[in-house]
Design a protein around this motif. Structure first.
Motif, PDB file in Angstrom:
ATOM      1  N   LYS A 137       0.828  -1.208   0.000  1.00 42.13           N
ATOM      2  CA  LYS A 137       0.000   0.000   0.000  1.00 42.13           C
ATOM      3  C   LYS A 137       0.857   1.250   0.000  1.00 42.13           C
ATOM      4  O   LYS A 137       1.936   1.281   0.574  1.00 42.13           O
ATOM      5  CB  LYS A 137      -0.914   0.018   1.227  1.00 42.13           C
ATOM      6  N   VAL A 138       0.340   2.271  -0.664  1.00 43.69           N
ATOM      7  CA  VAL A 138       0.979   3.579  -0.705  1.00 43.69           C
ATOM      8  C   VAL A 138      -0.005   4.569  -0.081  1.00 43.69           C
ATOM      9  O   VAL A 138      -1.070   4.815  -0.640  1.00 43.69           O
ATOM     10  CB  VAL A 138       1.312   3.998  -2.156  1.00 43.69           C
ATOM     11  N   ASP A 139       0.363   5.102   1.079  1.00 50.41           N
ATOM     12  CA  ASP A 139      -0.486   6.095   1.733  1.00 50.41           C
ATOM     13  C   ASP A 139      -0.028   7.494   1.357  1.00 50.41           C
ATOM     14  O   ASP A 139       1.151   7.725   1.079  1.00 50.41           O
ATOM     15  CB  ASP A 139      -0.420   5.928   3.257  1.00 50.41           C
ATOM     16  N   GLY A 140      -0.967   8.435   1.357  1.00 48.56           N
ATOM     17  CA  GLY A 140      -0.626   9.835   1.137  1.00 48.56           C
ATOM     18  C   GLY A 140      -0.564  10.295  -0.300  1.00 48.56           C
ATOM     19  O   GLY A 140      -0.104  11.410  -0.561  1.00 48.56           O
ATOM     20  N   ALA A 141      -1.016   9.481  -1.222  1.00 48.53           N
ATOM     21  CA  ALA A 141      -1.075   9.932  -2.616  1.00 48.53           C
ATOM     22  C   ALA A 141      -2.288  10.849  -2.791  1.00 48.53           C
ATOM     23  O   ALA A 141      -3.331  10.640  -2.173  1.00 48.53           O
ATOM     24  CB  ALA A 141      -1.173   8.741  -3.566  1.00 48.53           C
ATOM     25  N   THR A 142      -2.147  11.850  -3.621  1.00 54.20           N
ATOM     26  CA  THR A 142      -3.251  12.757  -3.929  1.00 54.20           C
ATOM     27  C   THR A 142      -3.876  12.304  -5.235  1.00 54.20           C
ATOM     28  O   THR A 142      -3.195  12.223  -6.253  1.00 54.20           O
ATOM     29  CB  THR A 142      -2.747  14.204  -4.061  1.00 54.20           C
ATOM     30  N   CYS A 143      -5.168  12.023  -5.186  1.00 58.73           N
ATOM     31  CA  CYS A 143      -5.867  11.526  -6.374  1.00 58.73           C
ATOM     32  C   CYS A 143      -6.908  12.529  -6.841  1.00 58.73           C
ATOM     33  O   CYS A 143      -7.640  13.104  -6.038  1.00 58.73           O
ATOM     34  CB  CYS A 143      -6.536  10.190  -6.082  1.00 58.73           C
ATOM     35  N   LYS A 144      -6.958  12.694  -8.147  1.00 61.13           N
ATOM     36  CA  LYS A 144      -7.959  13.535  -8.807  1.00 61.13           C
ATOM     37  C   LYS A 144      -8.864  12.612  -9.604  1.00 61.13           C
ATOM     38  O   LYS A 144      -8.395  11.863 -10.464  1.00 61.13           O
ATOM     39  CB  LYS A 144      -7.271  14.535  -9.733  1.00 61.13           C
ATOM     40  N   LEU A 145     -10.151  12.648  -9.310  1.00 60.94           N
ATOM     41  CA  LEU A 145     -11.146  11.861 -10.031  1.00 60.94           C
ATOM     42  C   LEU A 145     -11.993  12.844 -10.832  1.00 60.94           C
ATOM     43  O   LEU A 145     -12.412  13.884 -10.298  1.00 60.94           O
ATOM     44  CB  LEU A 145     -12.032  11.082  -9.061  1.00 60.94           C
ATOM     45  N   GLN A 146     -12.255  12.525 -12.090  1.00 61.45           N
ATOM     46  CA  GLN A 146     -12.987  13.460 -12.941  1.00 61.45           C
ATOM     47  C   GLN A 146     -13.934  12.720 -13.870  1.00 61.45           C
ATOM     48  O   GLN A 146     -13.552  11.736 -14.501  1.00 61.45           O
ATOM     49  CB  GLN A 146     -11.991  14.284 -13.746  1.00 61.45           C
ATOM     50  N   ASN A 147     -15.182  13.207 -13.935  1.00 59.78           N
ATOM     51  CA  ASN A 147     -16.145  12.738 -14.932  1.00 59.78           C
ATOM     52  C   ASN A 147     -16.852  13.971 -15.494  1.00 59.78           C
ATOM     53  O   ASN A 147     -16.486  15.098 -15.162  1.00 59.78           O
ATOM     54  CB  ASN A 147     -17.122  11.701 -14.343  1.00 59.78           C
ATOM     55  N   ASP A 148     -17.857  13.755 -16.334  1.00 59.31           N
ATOM     56  CA  ASP A 148     -18.508  14.912 -16.956  1.00 59.31           C
ATOM     57  C   ASP A 148     -19.387  15.704 -15.993  1.00 59.31           C
ATOM     58  O   ASP A 148     -19.920  16.740 -16.359  1.00 59.31           O
ATOM     59  CB  ASP A 148     -19.287  14.495 -18.208  1.00 59.31           C
ATOM     60  N   LYS A 149     -19.514  15.254 -14.745  1.00 62.67           N
ATOM     61  CA  LYS A 149     -20.301  15.978 -13.739  1.00 62.67           C
ATOM     62  C   LYS A 149     -19.436  16.777 -12.769  1.00 62.67           C
ATOM     63  O   LYS A 149     -19.950  17.549 -11.981  1.00 62.67           O
ATOM     64  CB  LYS A 149     -21.172  15.003 -12.940  1.00 62.67           C
ATOM     65  N   GLY A 150     -18.101  16.548 -12.776  1.00 66.19           N
ATOM     66  CA  GLY A 150     -17.262  17.326 -11.872  1.00 66.19           C
ATOM     67  C   GLY A 150     -15.879  16.743 -11.660  1.00 66.19           C
ATOM     68  O   GLY A 150     -15.496  15.735 -12.260  1.00 66.19           O
ATOM     69  N   VAL A 151     -15.123  17.415 -10.767  1.00 66.97           N
ATOM     70  CA  VAL A 151     -13.771  17.020 -10.393  1.00 66.97           C
ATOM     71  C   VAL A 151     -13.763  16.827  -8.878  1.00 66.97           C
ATOM     72  O   VAL A 151     -14.307  17.664  -8.142  1.00 66.97           O
ATOM     73  CB  VAL A 151     -12.739  18.096 -10.802  1.00 66.97           C
ATOM     74  N   TYR A 152     -13.114  15.752  -8.412  1.00 66.78           N
ATOM     75  CA  TYR A 152     -13.134  15.379  -6.998  1.00 66.78           C
ATOM     76  C   TYR A 152     -11.711  15.008  -6.576  1.00 66.78           C
ATOM     77  O   TYR A 152     -10.976  14.417  -7.355  1.00 66.78           O
ATOM     78  CB  TYR A 152     -14.082  14.195  -6.769  1.00 66.78           C
ATOM     79  N   TYR A 153     -11.347  15.334  -5.342  1.00 65.65           N
ATOM     80  CA  TYR A 153     -10.000  15.065  -4.846  1.00 65.65           C
ATOM     81  C   TYR A 153     -10.066  14.241  -3.573  1.00 65.65           C
ATOM     82  O   TYR A 153     -10.978  14.419  -2.750  1.00 65.65           O
ATOM     83  CB  TYR A 153      -9.269  16.382  -4.568  1.00 65.65           C
ATOM     84  N   VAL A 154      -9.071  13.365  -3.389  1.00 64.25           N
ATOM     85  CA  VAL A 154      -8.970  12.555  -2.187  1.00 64.25           C
ATOM     86  C   VAL A 154      -7.506  12.215  -1.954  1.00 64.25           C
ATOM     87  O   VAL A 154      -6.740  12.066  -2.904  1.00 64.25           O
ATOM     88  CB  VAL A 154      -9.837  11.273  -2.290  1.00 64.25           C
ATOM     89  N   THR A 155      -7.115  12.125  -0.676  1.00 66.46           N
ATOM     90  CA  THR A 155      -5.787  11.651  -0.307  1.00 66.46           C
ATOM     91  C   THR A 155      -5.944  10.216   0.174  1.00 66.46           C
ATOM     92  O   THR A 155      -6.843   9.918   0.961  1.00 66.46           O
ATOM     93  CB  THR A 155      -5.183  12.534   0.803  1.00 66.46           C
ATOM     94  N   THR A 156      -5.085   9.332  -0.313  1.00 73.15           N
ATOM     95  CA  THR A 156      -5.246   7.903  -0.024  1.00 73.15           C
ATOM     96  C   THR A 156      -4.557   7.504   1.276  1.00 73.15           C
ATOM     97  O   THR A 156      -3.550   8.113   1.653  1.00 73.15           O
ATOM     98  CB  THR A 156      -4.667   7.057  -1.168  1.00 73.15           C
ATOM     99  N   PRO A 157      -5.116   6.468   1.934  1.00 76.39           N
ATOM    100  CA  PRO A 157      -6.422   5.879   1.640  1.00 76.39           C
ATOM    101  C   PRO A 157      -7.514   6.839   2.097  1.00 76.39           C
ATOM    102  O   PRO A 157      -7.367   7.509   3.108  1.00 76.39           O
ATOM    103  CB  PRO A 157      -6.434   4.592   2.455  1.00 76.39           C
ATOM    104  N   GLY A 158      -8.585   6.905   1.358  1.00 81.74           N
ATOM    105  CA  GLY A 158      -9.656   7.819   1.727  1.00 81.74           C
ATOM    106  C   GLY A 158     -10.926   7.561   0.950  1.00 81.74           C
ATOM    107  O   GLY A 158     -10.981   6.699   0.074  1.00 81.74           O
ATOM    108  N   THR A 159     -11.949   8.312   1.299  1.00 83.05           N
ATOM    109  CA  THR A 159     -13.228   8.216   0.607  1.00 83.05           C
ATOM    110  C   THR A 159     -13.555   9.569  -0.002  1.00 83.05           C
ATOM    111  O   THR A 159     -13.119  10.612   0.488  1.00 83.05           O
ATOM    112  CB  THR A 159     -14.370   7.785   1.554  1.00 83.05           C
ATOM    113  N   VAL A 160     -14.319   9.511  -1.074  1.00 79.83           N
ATOM    114  CA  VAL A 160     -14.709  10.723  -1.776  1.00 79.83           C
ATOM    115  C   VAL A 160     -16.135  10.543  -2.290  1.00 79.83           C
ATOM    116  O   VAL A 160     -16.540   9.443  -2.656  1.00 79.83           O
ATOM    117  CB  VAL A 160     -13.714  11.037  -2.925  1.00 79.83           C
ATOM    118  N   ASN A 161     -16.868  11.618  -2.288  1.00 79.52           N
ATOM    119  CA  ASN A 161     -18.247  11.618  -2.775  1.00 79.52           C
ATOM    120  C   ASN A 161     -18.243  12.163  -4.200  1.00 79.52           C
ATOM    121  O   ASN A 161     -17.890  13.320  -4.419  1.00 79.52           O
ATOM    122  CB  ASN A 161     -19.103  12.493  -1.859  1.00 79.52           C
ATOM    123  N   VAL A 162     -18.593  11.312  -5.176  1.00 80.20           N
ATOM    124  CA  VAL A 162     -18.605  11.732  -6.577  1.00 80.20           C
ATOM    125  C   VAL A 162     -20.035  11.759  -7.105  1.00 80.20           C
ATOM    126  O   VAL A 162     -20.906  11.053  -6.601  1.00 80.20           O
ATOM    127  CB  VAL A 162     -17.739  10.800  -7.469  1.00 80.20           C
TER     128      VAL A 162
END
Length: 158
Positions: free
Chosen positions: A46-71
């Motif tokens: 496992k790699v902790d502390g990565a910054t993730c950007k999630l993107q779809n046609d409804k928006g852009v969302y950010y989360v630091t791993t491990p974590g949860t995000v509301n998309v």
């Protein structure tokens, strides 16, 4: 004639109520948003502390791993980019799936309900758990080729 008019008005009100109540079934049952867990992995674990950007046609969302995000749910794919200093980025394209309740929505809510849910994104789902492999590109032929010998990204279980 007065009773006939009252009966007719009651029927119209009942039909309008049924139509508005039964449309948008998926949006009522599970909503247009979805909570997702994101983990990042490397060949060694496992790699902790990565910054993730999630993107779809409804928006852009950010989360630091491990974590949860509301998309916001959407028909389109979810692009995921995870970065951490000193490591190659992890890239993935996650496909959305159509929920099974869409069939029921067409049967009971009609095409209006199905259209409402399709437009709002409520008819679609992403995996609940995303495991992104750092240094990998998975799910889109336009992304750079994955690192040889590294395990694939897992979309998790629904």
């Amino acid at each position: 004639m007065q009773i006939h008019s009252i009966f007719r008005a009651a029927c119209i009100i009942a039909a309008a109520t049924a139509t508005t109540t039964l449309t948008g079934c998926a949006s009522i049952v599970s909503g247009t948003n979805q909570v997702m867990s994101v983990e990042t992995l490397s060949k060694t674990g496992k790699v902790d502390g990565a910054t993730c950007k999630l993107q779809n046609d409804k928006g852009v969302y950010y989360v630091t791993t491990p974590g949860t995000v509301n998309v916001h749910r959407a028909y389109g794919d979810l692009s995921v980019t995870c970065e951490k200093a000193g490591m190659p980025a992890g890239l993935a394209v996650i496909k959305s799936t159509t929920k099974g309740m869409m069939a029921g929505n067409i049967l009971f809510g009609g095409f209006i309900g199905a259209g409402v849910d399709a437009a709002s994104g409520a008819a679609y789902d992403y995996p609940v758990l995303l495991q992104i492999m750092m240094g990998e590109s998975v799910g889109n032929p336009l992304l750079p080729a994955p690192v040889a010998g590294a395990p694939a990204v897992s979309g998790g279980m629904n």
